[in-house]
Write a protein that holds these residues in place. Sequence first.
Motif, PDB file in Angstrom:
ATOM      1  N   MET A   1       0.824  -1.190   0.000  1.00  0.00           N
ATOM      2  CA  MET A   1       0.000   0.000   0.000  1.00  0.00           C
ATOM      3  C   MET A   1       0.872   1.260   0.000  1.00  0.00           C
ATOM      4  N   ILE A   2       1.946   1.241   0.786  1.00  0.00           N
ATOM      5  CA  ILE A   2       2.843   2.399   0.826  1.00  0.00           C
ATOM      6  C   ILE A   2       3.501   2.588  -0.524  1.00  0.00           C
ATOM      7  N   TRP A   3       3.940   1.474  -1.139  1.00  0.00           N
ATOM      8  CA  TRP A   3       4.554   1.565  -2.461  1.00  0.00           C
ATOM      9  C   TRP A   3       3.564   2.159  -3.456  1.00  0.00           C
ATOM     10  N   ALA A   4       2.311   1.734  -3.408  1.00  0.00           N
ATOM     11  CA  ALA A   4       1.299   2.208  -4.347  1.00  0.00           C
ATOM     12  C   ALA A   4       1.075   3.715  -4.219  1.00  0.00           C
ATOM     13  N   MET A   5       1.115   4.224  -3.000  1.00  0.00           N
ATOM     14  CA  MET A   5       0.933   5.674  -2.812  1.00  0.00           C
ATOM     15  C   MET A   5       2.093   6.443  -3.435  1.00  0.00           C
ATOM     16  N   PHE A   6       3.318   5.996  -3.182  1.00  0.00           N
ATOM     17  CA  PHE A   6       4.470   6.673  -3.764  1.00  0.00           C
ATOM     18  C   PHE A   6       4.494   6.532  -5.285  1.00  0.00           C
ATOM     19  N   PHE A   7       4.127   5.356  -5.786  1.00  0.00           N
ATOM     20  CA  PHE A   7       4.109   5.147  -7.227  1.00  0.00           C
ATOM     21  C   PHE A   7       3.080   6.045  -7.896  1.00  0.00           C
ATOM     22  N   LEU A   8       1.908   6.159  -7.299  1.00  0.00           N
ATOM     23  CA  LEU A   8       0.867   7.026  -7.850  1.00  0.00           C
ATOM     24  C   LEU A   8       1.317   8.478  -7.835  1.00  0.00           C
ATOM     25  N   LEU A   9       1.933   8.905  -6.763  1.00  0.00           N
ATOM     26  CA  LEU A   9       2.432  10.272  -6.665  1.00  0.00           C
ATOM     27  C   LEU A   9       3.496  10.551  -7.728  1.00  0.00           C
ATOM     28  N   LEU A  10       4.425   9.629  -7.908  1.00  0.00           N
ATOM     29  CA  LEU A  10       5.462   9.822  -8.925  1.00  0.00           C
ATOM     30  C   LEU A  10       4.891   9.754 -10.333  1.00  0.00           C
ATOM     31  N   THR A  11       3.922   8.874 -10.557  1.00  0.00           N
ATOM     32  CA  THR A  11       3.316   8.758 -11.878  1.00  0.00           C
ATOM     33  C   THR A  11       2.565  10.036 -12.252  1.00  0.00           C
ATOM     34  N   LEU A  12       1.957  10.681 -11.272  1.00  0.00           N
ATOM     35  CA  LEU A  12       1.216  11.910 -11.557  1.00  0.00           C
ATOM     36  C   LEU A  12       2.125  13.113 -11.739  1.00  0.00           C
ATOM     37  N   PRO A  34      10.229 -18.393  -9.856  1.00  0.00           N
ATOM     38  CA  PRO A  34      11.277 -18.323  -8.823  1.00  0.00           C
ATOM     39  C   PRO A  34      12.547 -17.655  -9.374  1.00  0.00           C
ATOM     40  N   LEU A  35      12.630 -16.342  -9.315  1.00  0.00           N
ATOM     41  CA  LEU A  35      13.783 -15.606  -9.850  1.00  0.00           C
ATOM     42  C   LEU A  35      14.838 -15.311  -8.794  1.00  0.00           C
ATOM     43  N   HIS A  36      14.591 -15.684  -7.565  1.00  0.00           N
ATOM     44  CA  HIS A  36      15.507 -15.486  -6.438  1.00  0.00           C
ATOM     45  C   HIS A  36      15.765 -14.023  -6.128  1.00  0.00           C
ATOM     46  N   ILE A  37      14.911 -13.161  -6.586  1.00  0.00           N
ATOM     47  CA  ILE A  37      14.867 -11.773  -6.138  1.00  0.00           C
ATOM     48  C   ILE A  37      13.381 -11.452  -6.036  1.00  0.00           C
ATOM     49  N   GLY A  38      12.991 -10.920  -4.927  1.00  0.00           N
ATOM     50  CA  GLY A  38      11.576 -10.723  -4.671  1.00  0.00           C
ATOM     51  C   GLY A  38      10.934  -9.660  -5.549  1.00  0.00           C
ATOM     52  N   SER A  39       9.640  -9.763  -5.677  1.00  0.00           N
ATOM     53  CA  SER A  39       8.919  -8.769  -6.478  1.00  0.00           C
ATOM     54  C   SER A  39       8.953  -7.404  -5.810  1.00  0.00           C
ATOM     55  N   GLY A  40       9.060  -7.373  -4.483  1.00  0.00           N
ATOM     56  CA  GLY A  40       9.164  -6.092  -3.777  1.00  0.00           C
ATOM     57  C   GLY A  40      10.432  -5.337  -4.130  1.00  0.00           C
ATOM     58  N   ASP A  41      11.504  -6.071  -4.377  1.00  0.00           N
ATOM     59  CA  ASP A  41      12.749  -5.435  -4.791  1.00  0.00           C
ATOM     60  C   ASP A  41      12.584  -4.754  -6.150  1.00  0.00           C
ATOM     61  N   TRP A  42      11.893  -5.423  -7.055  1.00  0.00           N
ATOM     62  CA  TRP A  42      11.674  -4.827  -8.377  1.00  0.00           C
ATOM     63  C   TRP A  42      10.675  -3.678  -8.320  1.00  0.00           C
ATOM     64  N   LEU A  43       9.710  -3.757  -7.417  1.00  0.00           N
ATOM     65  CA  LEU A  43       8.797  -2.631  -7.250  1.00  0.00           C
ATOM     66  C   LEU A  43       9.549  -1.417  -6.714  1.00  0.00           C
ATOM     67  N   TYR A  44      10.479  -1.654  -5.786  1.00  0.00           N
ATOM     68  CA  TYR A  44      11.321  -0.569  -5.281  1.00  0.00           C
ATOM     69  C   TYR A  44      12.196  -0.006  -6.408  1.00  0.00           C
ATOM     70  N   LEU A  45      12.737  -0.875  -7.252  1.00  0.00           N
ATOM     71  CA  LEU A  45      13.545  -0.404  -8.384  1.00  0.00           C
ATOM     72  C   LEU A  45      12.701   0.395  -9.379  1.00  0.00           C
ATOM     73  N   LEU A  47      10.404   2.453  -8.556  1.00  0.00           N
ATOM     74  CA  LEU A  47      10.374   3.813  -8.005  1.00  0.00           C
ATOM     75  C   LEU A  47      11.684   4.536  -8.275  1.00  0.00           C
ATOM     76  N   LEU A  48      12.797   3.816  -8.143  1.00  0.00           N
ATOM     77  CA  LEU A  48      14.097   4.431  -8.408  1.00  0.00           C
ATOM     78  C   LEU A  48      14.258   4.788  -9.879  1.00  0.00           C
ATOM     79  N   ALA A  49      13.597   4.043 -10.743  1.00  0.00           N
ATOM     80  CA  ALA A  49      13.728   4.261 -12.187  1.00  0.00           C
ATOM     81  C   ALA A  49      13.186   5.617 -12.626  1.00  0.00           C
ATOM     82  N   TYR A  50      12.410   6.261 -11.778  1.00  0.00           N
ATOM     83  CA  TYR A  50      11.949   7.607 -12.109  1.00  0.00           C
ATOM     84  C   TYR A  50      13.080   8.625 -12.015  1.00  0.00           C
TER      85      TYR A  50
END
Length: 101
Positions: A1-12, A34-45, A47-50
């Motif tokens: 939920m926290i990620w979604a708020m930041f993502f929405l803010l950055l997207t806007l 099973p990629l051995h890196i969690g989906s949360g890590d990629w969601l965080y990336l 955000l960094l990609a902005y």
Amino acid sequence: MIWAMFFLLLTLTLPFNALVLSCLGIAILAERLPLHIGSGDWLYLSLLAYSITCLQLVYCLFFASAIALVYMLRLSPKKRELPFIPFLMIGYLIVLFFIHP
């Protein structure tokens, strides 16, 4: 939920780019495969990609992986899994302050 708020803010407020979209795609794949890196890590990336380029994102992953490897070998040899987001944050700070586009 926290990620979604930041993502929405950055997207806007910032333009959406292909790097953000590819990080989101890999996050979906990491959830399904099973990629051995969690989906949360990629969601965080995603955000960094902005704020960084594709090459800087690769450097961020490199520095984060190198630091995590040293941590695993020297400080915590008995752990098999560890949270990767703190290492991504350190890698991002290294890229942000020392690697210029």
